[in-house]
Write an enzyme that holds these catalytic residues in place. Structure first.
Site, PDB file in Angstrom:
ATOM      1  N   GLY A   1       0.769  -1.249   0.000  1.00 42.22           N
ATOM      2  CA  GLY A   1       0.000   0.000   0.000  1.00 42.22           C
ATOM      3  C   GLY A   1       0.796   1.293   0.000  1.00 42.22           C
ATOM      4  O   GLY A   1       0.203   2.362   0.105  1.00 42.22           O
ATOM      5  N   GLY A   2       2.111   1.207  -0.121  1.00 42.51           N
ATOM      6  CA  GLY A   2       2.914   2.442  -0.142  1.00 42.51           C
ATOM      7  C   GLY A   2       2.518   3.360  -1.276  1.00 42.51           C
ATOM      8  O   GLY A   2       2.246   4.553  -1.066  1.00 42.51           O
ATOM      9  N   LYS A   3       2.469   2.806  -2.470  1.00 40.48           N
ATOM     10  CA  LYS A   3       2.122   3.638  -3.633  1.00 40.48           C
ATOM     11  C   LYS A   3       0.630   3.969  -3.619  1.00 40.48           C
ATOM     12  O   LYS A   3       0.240   5.080  -3.968  1.00 40.48           O
ATOM     13  CB  LYS A   3       2.532   2.945  -4.930  1.00 40.48           C
ATOM     14  CG  LYS A   3       4.044   2.752  -5.040  1.00 40.48           C
ATOM     15  CD  LYS A   3       4.454   2.084  -6.321  1.00 40.48           C
ATOM     16  CE  LYS A   3       5.907   1.641  -6.269  1.00 40.48           C
ATOM     17  NZ  LYS A   3       6.114   0.440  -5.416  1.00 40.48           N
TER      18      LYS A   3
ATOM     19  N   ASP B   1       2.641  -1.719 -10.958  1.00 46.19           N
ATOM     20  CA  ASP B   1       3.905  -1.972 -10.263  1.00 46.19           C
ATOM     21  C   ASP B   1       4.042  -3.487 -10.279  1.00 46.19           C
ATOM     22  O   ASP B   1       3.621  -4.181  -9.357  1.00 46.19           O
ATOM     23  CB  ASP B   1       3.814  -1.413  -8.837  1.00 46.19           C
ATOM     24  CG  ASP B   1       5.083  -1.635  -8.047  1.00 46.19           C
ATOM     25  OD1 ASP B   1       6.110  -1.986  -8.647  1.00 46.19           O
ATOM     26  OD2 ASP B   1       5.050  -1.455  -6.816  1.00 46.19           O
TER      27      ASP B   1
ATOM     28  N   ARG C   1       4.563 -13.002 -16.854  1.00 43.90           N
ATOM     29  CA  ARG C   1       3.441 -12.475 -16.051  1.00 43.90           C
ATOM     30  C   ARG C   1       3.289 -10.966 -16.269  1.00 43.90           C
ATOM     31  O   ARG C   1       2.185 -10.439 -16.352  1.00 43.90           O
ATOM     32  CB  ARG C   1       3.665 -12.786 -14.575  1.00 43.90           C
ATOM     33  CG  ARG C   1       2.464 -12.467 -13.699  1.00 43.90           C
ATOM     34  CD  ARG C   1       2.604 -13.024 -12.322  1.00 43.90           C
ATOM     35  NE  ARG C   1       3.949 -12.780 -11.814  1.00 43.90           N
ATOM     36  CZ  ARG C   1       4.445 -13.335 -10.707  1.00 43.90           C
ATOM     37  NH1 ARG C   1       3.726 -14.185 -10.029  1.00 43.90           N
ATOM     38  NH2 ARG C   1       5.662 -13.060 -10.291  1.00 43.90           N
TER      39      ARG C   1
ATOM     40  N   CYS D   1      10.803  -3.008  -9.611  1.00 47.30           N
ATOM     41  CA  CYS D   1      11.997  -2.765  -8.772  1.00 47.30           C
ATOM     42  C   CYS D   1      13.083  -3.705  -9.265  1.00 47.30           C
ATOM     43  O   CYS D   1      13.711  -4.424  -8.494  1.00 47.30           O
ATOM     44  CB  CYS D   1      11.688  -2.958  -7.294  1.00 47.30           C
ATOM     45  SG  CYS D   1      10.948  -4.535  -6.886  1.00 47.30           S
TER      46      CYS D   1
END
Lengths: 185, 316
Positions: B130-132, B194, B224, B247
């Protein structure tokens, strides 16, 4: 808190009115003080939960429900037991600015950490409480900066607290912000 | 194996295939060593101030009064590097009150590139923890609707917890495989993908990854990522934006994944974080990628002092 088997739907007018009434009873917030046009949503299954949703979320949810159940949404208002809303810490925090003074109990600085670790409140930890607060009443525990740290249940009338020993438990910690760290994920 | 690759394997304990690829990616032994040395040194942890709840200056004052030493990031106006922490930054009252999120500067930059606007209909396809997602809601001033999707049963609990802690009210969370996004029958203004990846860029925060990721993982992740991007394209409104983020510094998970969509005319690359000097690749080993991929941004621990990230704004 949320189960994948809950079925979400908009609360009908009578259920919404009942939630608003219970919100007033428990936190002293009038329906007219709630955000304009927010909708009550109910999630039912092994247990029942209530949510408040802003209009844009409600409008999108209406379409979504034809295809898929959400996991959670909007503002979690609380669990519902026997048709009674048990208001959540999230709800109390969101409406912190409009909670009446008698619902706010200010803690001394040194009591902040124990409360955030789930401890009950001792008589000597209270900085300020309105004298009219009664036993079994729901109150919000706040920091010196008026930030809501927890919801608690009074174990005595406020007017009797002066006679209580400093180490006597006088407020039961129902749920605190440390819960997120301990169990919330 | 080349001598240079062998030396990297011996000095840094990385796997053979990584050494070969880093020599290619960083233009030789000196470049690869520079990258690996920065990874081994690690990076400072950082936090993002939640402006829905508190101003930067107040948060800084409060945390510094508790013994933290914070430094404003030069890359993101939202971020502070923690130069000194007397205890875990996830154990303060301010954290519990949702005043900040412990988050990498690279993750903050991904949302800055995404540029969410108040009132929009937005999807974060792989949203947990949930950071972004919480940063997106902050950009949206808690208006519009954010669909936060994740398939992981455990991680979505953390997502819910962070959304709640940060005071987000404009979200709808769904636990589902984001590859099924078109089944929701919603056309989003913006989609943040992301994408799950090998996490090769996380070496500076998890040095054990130099041994734990295999070449096959790259291929599995790339397949994927391709499927997720396909789903995102189908769920985007006309002229909407997809921001593709990993990342990972691996071209196989970034430029190579996007190349096919660009060739087919399904996606166009848009300028992404132009202030970042390291850009998307147009060549890697025997591969040649579309020139427009230079508009993507790459982040490296040895250049920006962040985790390794790839961030690319796309339009259909």
């Amino acid at each position: 808190m949320q189960s994948p088997h809950l079925k979400f739907s908009f609360a009908d007018a009578s259920k919404g009115a009942a939630f608003a009434r219970q919100l007033k009873e428990q936190l002293g917030i009038e329906e007219s003080q709630l955000q304009e046009n927010w909708s009550w949503v109910v999630a039912e299954g092994p247990r029942t939960e209530a949510y408040l949703t802003p209009p844009e979320v409600a409008s999108s949810l209406e379409k979504l429900l034809k295809n898929r159940m959400p996991y959670s949404l909007g503002l979690f208002a609380g669990g519902v037991e026997r048709e009674r809303l048990q208001v959540s810490l999230e709800l109390a925090s969101y409406f912190a600015g409009i909670l009446p003074d008698r619902k706010l109990v200010t803690l001394k600085n040194e009591a902040e950490q124990p409360v955030l670790y789930g401890r009950d409140v001792l008589a000597g930890s209270i900085q300020h409480i309105e004298k009219t607060v009664r036993k079994r009443e729901l109150i919000a525990l706040t920091s010196q900066q008026e930030e809501i740290l927890a919801l608690g249940e009074m174990l005595a009338d406020a007017q009797d607290l002066q006679r209580a020993a400093p180490n006597q438990r006088v407020i039961r910690n129902l749920i605190d912000k440390g819960w997120y760290l301990r169990k919330g994920g | 194996m080349q001598q240079a690759a062998r030396r990297l394997v011996e000095r840094y304990g990385i796997l053979d295939y990584m050494a070969q690829r880093y020599l290619e990616l960083f233009g030789g032994e000196a470049g690869a060593e520079n990258f690996l040395q920065a990874c081994e040194n690690g990076i400072l942890p950082s936090i993002r101030c939640n402006r829905l709840k508190i101003e930067y200056s107040k948060l800084k004052d409060r945390l510094e009064a508790k013994g933290f030493k914070l430094k404003q990031s030069t890359l993101s106006e939202y971020g502070f590097a923690i130069e000194k922490a007397p205890f875990s930054p996830g154990a303060t009252t301010e954290y519990l009150l949702g005043y900040y999120y412990v988050q990498s500067i690279a993750s903050m930059l991904a949302v800055e590139a995404f540029e969410p606007k108040p009132g929009e209909l937005i999807c974060d396809m792989c949203a947990a923890p949930g950071g972004k997602a919480t940063h997106i809601s902050e950009y949206m001033s808690n208006t519009g609707v954010l669909y936060a999707i994740d398939i992981d049963r455990t991680k979505i609990r953390a997502l819910r917890s962070h959304i709640s802690r940060m005071g987000i009210t404009n979200s709808i969370m769904i636990r589902m495989d984001a590859r099924q996004l078109p089944m929701l029958d919603i056309k989003f203004d913006r989609i943040l993908l992301d994408a799950p990846c090998t996490g090769e860029g996380l070496l500076p925060v998890d040095w054990s990854r130099r041994q734990s990721r295999k070449l096959e993982d790259l291929q599995t992740c790339a397949a994927r990522q391709h499927e997720l991007l396909e789903a995102a394209i189908q769920s985007l409104r006309k002229d909407g934006r997809i921001t593709y983020v990993t990342c990972s510094v691996a071209p196989e998970e970034n430029e190579e994944v996007l190349q096919e969509f660009i060739e087919k005319g399904q996606l166009k690359v848009e300028e992404t974080l132009p202030q970042i000097e390291t850009r998307g690749l147009t060549r890697y080993a025997s591969h040649k990628f579309d020139e427009s991929l230079q508009r993507a941004a790459r982040l490296y621990p040895n250049v920006q002092g962040t985790e390794g990230f790839f961030i690319c704004n796309l339009r259909t």
